[in-house]
Design an enzyme around this catalytic site. Structure first.
Site, PDB file in Angstrom:
ATOM      1  N   ARG A  69       0.824  -1.208   0.000  1.00 60.70           N
ATOM      2  CA  ARG A  69       0.000   0.000   0.000  1.00 60.70           C
ATOM      3  C   ARG A  69       0.862   1.263   0.000  1.00 60.70           C
ATOM      4  NH1 ARG A  69      -3.587   2.885   4.136  1.00 60.70           N
ATOM      5  NH2 ARG A  69      -5.222   3.767   2.811  1.00 60.70           N
ATOM      6  N   HIS A  73       0.533   4.268  -2.752  1.00 59.81           N
ATOM      7  CA  HIS A  73       0.267   5.658  -2.386  1.00 59.81           C
ATOM      8  C   HIS A  73       1.416   6.580  -2.776  1.00 59.81           C
ATOM      9  CE1 HIS A  73      -3.370   5.153   0.520  1.00 59.81           C
ATOM     10  NE2 HIS A  73      -3.442   4.373  -0.534  1.00 59.81           N
ATOM     11  N   ASP A  74       2.619   6.060  -2.824  1.00 59.57           N
ATOM     12  CA  ASP A  74       3.716   6.886  -3.341  1.00 59.57           C
ATOM     13  C   ASP A  74       3.481   7.182  -4.822  1.00 59.57           C
ATOM     14  OD1 ASP A  74       6.135   8.295  -3.426  1.00 59.57           O
ATOM     15  OD2 ASP A  74       7.225   6.527  -4.113  1.00 59.57           O
ATOM     16  N   GLY A  79       3.710  10.672  -8.802  1.00 57.86           N
ATOM     17  CA  GLY A  79       4.647   9.681  -9.332  1.00 57.86           C
ATOM     18  C   GLY A  79       5.437   8.935  -8.278  1.00 57.86           C
ATOM     19  N   ASP A  81       8.239   8.704  -6.611  1.00 61.63           N
ATOM     20  CA  ASP A  81       9.424   9.517  -6.333  1.00 61.63           C
ATOM     21  C   ASP A  81       9.801   9.496  -4.859  1.00 61.63           C
ATOM     22  OD1 ASP A  81       7.307  10.867  -5.298  1.00 61.63           O
ATOM     23  OD2 ASP A  81       7.858  12.834  -6.104  1.00 61.63           O
ATOM     24  N   ASN A 101      -3.688   8.623   4.417  1.00 64.36           N
ATOM     25  CA  ASN A 101      -2.383   8.140   4.874  1.00 64.36           C
ATOM     26  C   ASN A 101      -2.183   8.223   6.383  1.00 64.36           C
ATOM     27  OD1 ASN A 101      -1.706   7.641   2.224  1.00 64.36           O
ATOM     28  ND2 ASN A 101      -0.513   9.530   1.953  1.00 64.36           N
ATOM     29  N   HIS A 200      -5.758  -6.081  -2.523  1.00 65.22           N
ATOM     30  CA  HIS A 200      -6.552  -6.272  -1.308  1.00 65.22           C
ATOM     31  C   HIS A 200      -6.767  -7.744  -0.982  1.00 65.22           C
ATOM     32  CE1 HIS A 200      -8.394  -1.936  -1.490  1.00 65.22           C
ATOM     33  NE2 HIS A 200      -7.115  -1.943  -1.194  1.00 65.22           N
ATOM     34  N   ASP A 253      -9.286  -9.700   2.924  1.00 67.32           N
ATOM     35  CA  ASP A 253      -9.666 -11.021   2.391  1.00 67.32           C
ATOM     36  C   ASP A 253      -9.637 -12.026   3.536  1.00 67.32           C
ATOM     37  OD1 ASP A 253      -9.806 -13.567   1.329  1.00 67.32           O
ATOM     38  OD2 ASP A 253      -7.885 -13.449   0.275  1.00 67.32           O
ATOM     39  N   SER A 256      -8.097 -15.843   3.192  1.00 65.61           N
ATOM     40  CA  SER A 256      -6.643 -16.105   3.240  1.00 65.61           C
ATOM     41  C   SER A 256      -5.951 -14.768   3.481  1.00 65.61           C
ATOM     42  CB  SER A 256      -6.169 -16.748   1.936  1.00 65.61           C
ATOM     43  OG  SER A 256      -6.493 -15.912   0.833  1.00 65.61           O
TER      44      SER A 256
HETATM   45  C1  HEM Z   1      -8.748   1.162  -6.175  1.00 66.68           C
HETATM   46  C2  HEM Z   1      -8.798   2.035  -5.198  1.00 66.68           C
HETATM   47  C3  HEM Z   1      -8.365   1.731  -3.798  1.00 66.68           C
HETATM   48  C4  HEM Z   1      -9.013   2.120  -2.677  1.00 66.68           C
HETATM   49  C5  HEM Z   1     -10.292   2.950  -2.605  1.00 66.68           C
HETATM   50  C6  HEM Z   1      -8.284   1.596  -1.559  1.00 66.68           C
HETATM   51  C7  HEM Z   1      -8.611   1.805  -0.238  1.00 66.68           C
HETATM   52  C8  HEM Z   1      -8.002   1.185   0.827  1.00 66.68           C
HETATM   53  C9  HEM Z   1      -8.390   1.368   2.195  1.00 66.68           C
HETATM   54  C10 HEM Z   1      -9.504   2.292   2.687  1.00 66.68           C
HETATM   55  C11 HEM Z   1      -7.595   0.577   2.959  1.00 66.68           C
HETATM   56  C12 HEM Z   1      -7.615   0.447   4.481  1.00 66.68           C
HETATM   57  C13 HEM Z   1      -6.676   1.463   5.077  1.00 66.68           C
HETATM   58  C14 HEM Z   1      -6.844   1.598   6.588  1.00 66.68           C
HETATM   59  O1  HEM Z   1      -7.892   1.240   7.101  1.00 66.68           O
HETATM   60  O2  HEM Z   1      -5.900   2.081   7.266  1.00 66.68           O
HETATM   61  C15 HEM Z   1      -6.699  -0.106   2.072  1.00 66.68           C
HETATM   62  C16 HEM Z   1      -5.745  -1.014   2.472  1.00 66.68           C
HETATM   63  C17 HEM Z   1      -4.873  -1.619   1.610  1.00 66.68           C
HETATM   64  N1  HEM Z   1      -4.716  -1.328   0.266  1.00 66.68           N
HETATM   65 FE1  HEM Z   1      -5.981  -0.271  -0.874  1.00 66.68          FE
HETATM   66  N2  HEM Z   1      -7.211   0.885  -2.019  1.00 66.68           N
HETATM   67  C18 HEM Z   1      -7.212   0.948  -3.377  1.00 66.68           C
HETATM   68  C19 HEM Z   1      -6.272   0.406  -4.219  1.00 66.68           C
HETATM   69  C20 HEM Z   1      -5.175  -0.301  -3.809  1.00 66.68           C
HETATM   70  C21 HEM Z   1      -4.088  -0.718  -4.654  1.00 66.68           C
HETATM   71  C22 HEM Z   1      -3.982  -0.389  -6.137  1.00 66.68           C
HETATM   72  C23 HEM Z   1      -3.230  -1.423  -3.885  1.00 66.68           C
HETATM   73  C24 HEM Z   1      -1.921  -2.066  -4.271  1.00 66.68           C
HETATM   74  C25 HEM Z   1      -1.671  -2.599  -5.432  1.00 66.68           C
HETATM   75  C26 HEM Z   1      -3.777  -1.453  -2.554  1.00 66.68           C
HETATM   76  C27 HEM Z   1      -3.220  -2.120  -1.495  1.00 66.68           C
HETATM   77  C28 HEM Z   1      -3.734  -2.121  -0.215  1.00 66.68           C
HETATM   78  C29 HEM Z   1      -3.241  -2.984   0.842  1.00 66.68           C
HETATM   79  C30 HEM Z   1      -2.190  -4.062   0.679  1.00 66.68           C
HETATM   80  C31 HEM Z   1      -3.938  -2.652   1.995  1.00 66.68           C
HETATM   81  C32 HEM Z   1      -3.737  -3.231   3.403  1.00 66.68           C
HETATM   82  C33 HEM Z   1      -2.632  -2.427   4.085  1.00 66.68           C
HETATM   83  C34 HEM Z   1      -2.266  -2.906   5.479  1.00 66.68           C
HETATM   84  O3  HEM Z   1      -2.796  -3.900   5.976  1.00 66.68           O
HETATM   85  O4  HEM Z   1      -1.396  -2.231   6.090  1.00 66.68           O
HETATM   86  N3  HEM Z   1      -4.937  -0.742  -2.531  1.00 66.68           N
HETATM   87  N4  HEM Z   1      -6.961   0.291   0.786  1.00 66.68           N
END
Ligand code: HEM
Ligand SMILES: *[C@@H]1O[C@H](CO)[C@@H](O)[C@H](O)[C@H]1NC(C)=O
Ligand SMILES: *[C@@H]1O[C@H](CO)[C@@H](O)[C@H](O)[C@H]1NC(C)=O
Ligand SMILES: *[C@@H]1O[C@H](CO)[C@@H](O)[C@H](O)[C@H]1NC(C)=O
Ligand SMILES: *[C@@H]1O[C@H](CO)[C@@H](O)[C@H](O)[C@H]1NC(C)=O
Ligand SMILES: *[C@@H]1O[C@H](CO)[C@@H](O)[C@H](O)[C@H]1NC(C)=O
Length: 333
Positions: A69, A73-74, A79, A81, A101, A200, A253, A256
């Site tokens: 994540r 976000h970077d 970009g 960077d 963030n 996710h 998920d 798993s």
């Molecule tokens: C498509 C739009 C996306 C939205 C709206 C979104 C939103 C979120 C949100 C709300 C969380 C929970 C954050 C928290 O509660 O602190 C999250 C977690 C996460 N997101 Fe996304 N996300 C998106 C796309 C992505 C992408 C593209 C990736 C990576 C390829 C990604 C990887 C992750 C991961 C791995 C977590 C879990 C992080 C952790 O457990 O520390 N997300 N995301």
């Protein structure tokens, strides 16, 4: 919750190289980068990053997700960077404290530790941005995902903007069309939205990011009617209807939690996507048919994920004389 799970056996890589992409896949999306960029200048780079990521994940299994994540976000803001790594100063209010963030991004210390070790081996050679890119590749692989070639030679940005982060990071509360626009603004496409959302498959979300679905979906006081009832009841026990539960964690998920696989897509088909923005992939025919495909063909997902990650990691990169090689990832030199 994550601390109770200590079995790392699934982290043992069994198919090294199976999803390794050829050089051609790489140069087409980021012409100025080169995956041999540091081969002479810092030959132990990959090993140092791999060791750092391995020990971080051994200590905290969730760290694979957190690094993934952090990288997204970077890259999606100004970009790839390394700007998300910069601490605020008197002059800069940076990305770290933006809405999506603050109190949410994790993994900064892991990057700091790896950077320190790399500076010992090859001082002022390797950018923080490249370190983050290499680290996320190792993290995904250790979680059971694909391996890919990382094009290198990025340089670090010297600015970071909270306002840009607030505007450009996708929100779980906005419609799919808005999320897609945020991706296409960066040269990514609808397929990348579906494929990268598969990230996710690992990690956690705080209750505040999906609570609305449990209690007051559309102002009616009812839960989201598309949310599977047994998931709803599990989520209600994690996220009782009071502000104090906002920071409790639910797995993205639950089938798993720490395994990088295609079950995320099977969950969407079962109406057990956690975030509104996850389940929204089923509301559009184009994205829903991609979801069906990735649910059916796990290797297709792993292969496409690697391709989209390389594409993401080429967004807005600084090369040549632009930017700098930071000595400390948290501050501009
Ligand atoms: C498509 C739009 C996306 C939205 C709206 C979104 C939103 C979120 C949100 C709300 C969380 C929970 C954050 C928290 O509660 O602190 C999250 C977690 C996460 N997101 Fe996304 N996300 C998106 C796309 C992505 C992408 C593209 C990736 C990576 C390829 C990604 C990887 C992750 C991961 C791995 C977590 C879990 C992080 C952790 O457990 O520390 N997300 N995301
Ligand atoms: C790379 O690591 C090996 C093993 O730790 C060490 O012997 C070697 O000196 C390192 N090479 C460089 C160039 O740092
Ligand atoms: C291990 O992980 C925990 C969080 O789960 C963190 O607080 C701690 O600093 C980590 N320790 C090391 C040595 O990385
Ligand atoms: C989605 O985008 C439209 C058009 O840019 C905008 O008017 C609307 O406020 C956005 N919706 C959300 C929930 O952000
Ligand atoms: C999806 O639902 C089907 C039928 O209820 C079930 O067999 C399957 O295990 C579910 N899959 C997931 C990933 O929950
Ligand atoms: C999407 O699929 C539904 C049901 O399969 C169909 O009724 C609808 O016409 C499709 N919409 C588009 C734009 O293809």
């Amino acid at each position: 919750m994550e601390k109770t799970i200590s079995n790392l056996s699934f982290l043992v890589p069994i198919v090294f190289g199976l999803f390794f992409l050829g050089h051609n896949d790489v140069v087409s999306v980021s012409g100025q980068l080169d995956n041999k960029f540091y081969d002479n200048k810092c030959p132990n780079l990959t090993r140092i990053v791999r060791n750092g990521v391995w020990s971080a994940i051994s200590n905290d299994t969730r760290m694979a997700a957190s690094l993934l994540r952090l990288h997204f976000h970077d890259c999606i803001v100004n970009g790839c960077d390394g700007s998300v790594l910069l601490d605020d100063t008197n002059n800069i209010r940076g990305e770290k404290n933006a809405l999506g963030n603050r109190n949410s991004l994790r993994g900064f210390e892991v990057i700091d530790t790896i950077k320190t070790n790399i500076e010992k081996a090859c001082p002022s050679i390797v950018s923080c941005s490249d370190i983050l890119n290499l680290a996320v590749r190792e993290a995904v692989y250790l979680a059971g995902g694909p391996y890919w070639n990382v094009p290198l030679g990025r340089r670090d940005g010297v600015t970071s903007s909270e306002a840009s982060a607030n505007a450009e990071i996708p929100s779980p509360f906005e419609p799919l069309a808005n999320i897609t626009t945020k991706f296409t603004n960066k040269g990514l496409n609808v397929k990348d939205v579906v494929v990268l959302s598969g990230g996710h498959t690992i990690g956690f979300a705080q209750c505040v990011t999906f609570k609305q679905r449990l209690f007051d979906f559309d102002g009616s006081g009812n839960p989201d009617p598309t949310l599977d009832l047994s998931l709803l009841s599990n989520l209600l026990s994690i996220c009782p209807n009071q502000a104090s539960s906002d920071t409790n964690l639910a797995p993205l998920d639950p089938v798993s939690i720490f395994k990088f696989d295609n079950i995320y897509y099977k969950n969407l088909i079962n109406n057990t996507g956690l975030l509104m923005s996850d389940q929204a992939l089923m509301t559009d025919n184009t994205t829903a048919s991609m979801v069906q495909n990735y649910a059916r063909y796990p290797y297709l997902f792993l292969k496409d994920f690697a391709t989209s990650m390389v594409k993401l990691s080429g967004v807005g990169v600084l090369t040549g004389q632009d930017g700098q090689i930071r000595k400390n990832c948290r501050v501009v030199n």
